[in-house]
Design an enzyme around this catalytic site. Sequence first.
Site, PDB file in Angstrom:
ATOM      1  N   HIS A  17      -9.674 -14.489  -5.210  1.00  0.00           N
ATOM      2  CA  HIS A  17      -9.112 -15.564  -4.381  1.00  0.00           C
ATOM      3  C   HIS A  17      -7.649 -15.758  -4.767  1.00  0.00           C
ATOM      4  O   HIS A  17      -7.282 -15.624  -5.938  1.00  0.00           O
ATOM      5  CB  HIS A  17      -9.909 -16.851  -4.599  1.00  0.00           C
ATOM      6  CG  HIS A  17      -9.582 -17.909  -3.595  1.00  0.00           C
ATOM      7  ND1 HIS A  17      -8.434 -18.669  -3.677  1.00  0.00           N
ATOM      8  CD2 HIS A  17     -10.221 -18.307  -2.479  1.00  0.00           C
ATOM      9  CE1 HIS A  17      -8.403 -19.503  -2.643  1.00  0.00           C
ATOM     10  NE2 HIS A  17      -9.472 -19.301  -1.900  1.00  0.00           N
ATOM     11  N   ASN A  71     -16.424 -22.428   0.260  1.00  0.00           N
ATOM     12  CA  ASN A  71     -15.891 -22.335  -1.100  1.00  0.00           C
ATOM     13  C   ASN A  71     -15.566 -23.757  -1.538  1.00  0.00           C
ATOM     14  O   ASN A  71     -14.579 -24.334  -1.091  1.00  0.00           O
ATOM     15  CB  ASN A  71     -14.638 -21.453  -1.088  1.00  0.00           C
ATOM     16  CG  ASN A  71     -13.948 -21.415  -2.429  1.00  0.00           C
ATOM     17  OD1 ASN A  71     -14.450 -21.948  -3.419  1.00  0.00           O
ATOM     18  ND2 ASN A  71     -12.787 -20.766  -2.470  1.00  0.00           N
ATOM     19  N   TRP A  72     -16.424 -24.297  -2.390  1.00  0.00           N
ATOM     20  CA  TRP A  72     -16.257 -25.709  -2.769  1.00  0.00           C
ATOM     21  C   TRP A  72     -15.140 -25.888  -3.801  1.00  0.00           C
ATOM     22  O   TRP A  72     -14.801 -27.025  -4.152  1.00  0.00           O
ATOM     23  CB  TRP A  72     -17.575 -26.272  -3.308  1.00  0.00           C
ATOM     24  CG  TRP A  72     -18.677 -26.358  -2.276  1.00  0.00           C
ATOM     25  CD1 TRP A  72     -18.613 -25.967  -0.961  1.00  0.00           C
ATOM     26  CD2 TRP A  72     -19.999 -26.872  -2.471  1.00  0.00           C
ATOM     27  NE1 TRP A  72     -19.815 -26.198  -0.324  1.00  0.00           N
ATOM     28  CE2 TRP A  72     -20.690 -26.748  -1.233  1.00  0.00           C
ATOM     29  CE3 TRP A  72     -20.688 -27.412  -3.549  1.00  0.00           C
ATOM     30  CZ2 TRP A  72     -22.027 -27.160  -1.072  1.00  0.00           C
ATOM     31  CZ3 TRP A  72     -22.017 -27.817  -3.391  1.00  0.00           C
ATOM     32  CH2 TRP A  72     -22.664 -27.696  -2.160  1.00  0.00           C
ATOM     33  N   LYS A  73     -14.607 -24.792  -4.307  1.00  0.00           N
ATOM     34  CA  LYS A  73     -13.503 -24.848  -5.285  1.00  0.00           C
ATOM     35  C   LYS A  73     -13.866 -25.823  -6.417  1.00  0.00           C
ATOM     36  O   LYS A  73     -15.027 -25.886  -6.828  1.00  0.00           O
ATOM     37  CB  LYS A  73     -12.187 -25.196  -4.582  1.00  0.00           C
ATOM     38  CG  LYS A  73     -11.890 -24.217  -3.430  1.00  0.00           C
ATOM     39  CD  LYS A  73     -10.498 -24.315  -2.887  1.00  0.00           C
ATOM     40  CE  LYS A  73     -10.326 -23.321  -1.737  1.00  0.00           C
ATOM     41  NZ  LYS A  73      -8.967 -23.302  -1.213  1.00  0.00           N
ATOM     42  N   GLU A  80      -5.998 -18.309  -5.265  1.00  0.00           N
ATOM     43  CA  GLU A  80      -5.781 -19.318  -6.319  1.00  0.00           C
ATOM     44  C   GLU A  80      -6.014 -18.723  -7.701  1.00  0.00           C
ATOM     45  O   GLU A  80      -5.420 -19.174  -8.681  1.00  0.00           O
ATOM     46  CB  GLU A  80      -6.680 -20.539  -6.054  1.00  0.00           C
ATOM     47  CG  GLU A  80      -6.139 -21.337  -4.866  1.00  0.00           C
ATOM     48  CD  GLU A  80      -7.172 -22.113  -4.070  1.00  0.00           C
ATOM     49  OE1 GLU A  80      -8.305 -22.297  -4.543  1.00  0.00           O
ATOM     50  OE2 GLU A  80      -6.834 -22.530  -2.941  1.00  0.00           O
ATOM     51  N   SER A  97      -7.681 -22.993   6.517  1.00  0.00           N
ATOM     52  CA  SER A  97      -7.646 -24.119   7.459  1.00  0.00           C
ATOM     53  C   SER A  97      -8.583 -23.945   8.659  1.00  0.00           C
ATOM     54  O   SER A  97      -8.253 -24.338   9.774  1.00  0.00           O
ATOM     55  CB  SER A  97      -6.211 -24.381   7.927  1.00  0.00           C
ATOM     56  OG  SER A  97      -5.406 -24.803   6.834  1.00  0.00           O
ATOM     57  N   GLU A 129      -7.358 -14.197   3.792  1.00  0.00           N
ATOM     58  CA  GLU A 129      -6.924 -15.590   3.655  1.00  0.00           C
ATOM     59  C   GLU A 129      -5.416 -15.614   3.436  1.00  0.00           C
ATOM     60  O   GLU A 129      -4.959 -15.439   2.295  1.00  0.00           O
ATOM     61  CB  GLU A 129      -7.617 -16.244   2.455  1.00  0.00           C
ATOM     62  CG  GLU A 129      -9.123 -16.298   2.568  1.00  0.00           C
ATOM     63  CD  GLU A 129      -9.705 -17.446   1.751  1.00  0.00           C
ATOM     64  OE1 GLU A 129     -10.435 -18.251   2.353  1.00  0.00           O
ATOM     65  OE2 GLU A 129      -9.428 -17.555   0.552  1.00  0.00           O
ATOM     66  N   GLY A 169     -12.728 -23.757   2.931  1.00  0.00           N
ATOM     67  CA  GLY A 169     -12.511 -24.621   1.774  1.00  0.00           C
ATOM     68  C   GLY A 169     -12.801 -26.064   2.126  1.00  0.00           C
ATOM     69  O   GLY A 169     -13.940 -26.511   2.134  1.00  0.00           O
ATOM     70  N   GLY A 170     -11.750 -26.813   2.466  1.00  0.00           N
ATOM     71  CA  GLY A 170     -11.854 -28.257   2.677  1.00  0.00           C
ATOM     72  C   GLY A 170     -12.989 -28.680   3.592  1.00  0.00           C
ATOM     73  O   GLY A 170     -13.744 -29.617   3.266  1.00  0.00           O
ATOM     74  N   GLY A 220      -5.490 -24.710   2.930  1.00  0.00           N
ATOM     75  CA  GLY A 220      -5.319 -26.131   2.657  1.00  0.00           C
ATOM     76  C   GLY A 220      -4.099 -26.761   3.311  1.00  0.00           C
ATOM     77  O   GLY A 220      -3.747 -27.894   3.003  1.00  0.00           O
TER      78      GLY A 220
END
Length: 244
Positions: A92, A8-10, A94, A204, A159, A225-226, A165
Amino acid sequence: MPQLIAGNWKMHKLRAEAIALARDLRAGAGAGANLLVCPPFTALAAVADILAGSRIAVGGQDCHPATQGAHTGDISAPMLRDAGASHVILGHSERRQNHGETSEFVREKVVAAIAAGLTPIVCVGETADQRQGGAETETVGWQLSGSLPEGFAGIVAYEPVWAIGSGKTPTEDEVAAMHGFIRAELARQFGDAGRAVPILYGGSVKPANAKALLGLPEIGGALIGGASLIAADFLAIAGAALGG
Ligand code: 13P
């Protein structure tokens, strides 16, 4: 079934950066896990072109329930399909937090995604306060029953909000317990179909912890993510996945 390693490149990567990352992933992807990347909307079509005919699928990060209409700033499921997506992340945390999305609204999006031929990846997970209060399974149970429509055939991602993150992850026992709970809920809601729904873990995930997390029971893969923004890290996690 092989595990699914999804990135997920957000809200990251300008088009040239996204294209460069997609090229690196295409060049480096080995056999084994199924791979998926979810770029921002502005890079989706370009990334899909680079990855066409490869082992790496492409997804959106959200869609609107309607197929078209007066919804400024939104993207429909048919538009995602048209841009080359096969999957879409929905609900998600977010979006639930920053855009006030309720489980009922997420469910409408899931229906729209399936109608457009997309595979939805529906995210659930508790906050730190909910876990500290012992309400993590209750929270996830409500999110599942609220967000998944009748006849759901897609993917669920667990999640924990506090793990996203943050560099923190639940213990292996906590992940295994929650995935077992989600599996039981899916089986209760959907019978045999619920037993076939892959359940991803997200929060993470890094090359250093991927093997341990992906080896736990009822883990259908990971939503990253990251670490998905760096080709070497994403491919290292993919290398730790079970090929099926
Ligand atoms: P991180 O891997 O950066 O914790 O993000 C997880 C996530 O939110 C994926 O959807």
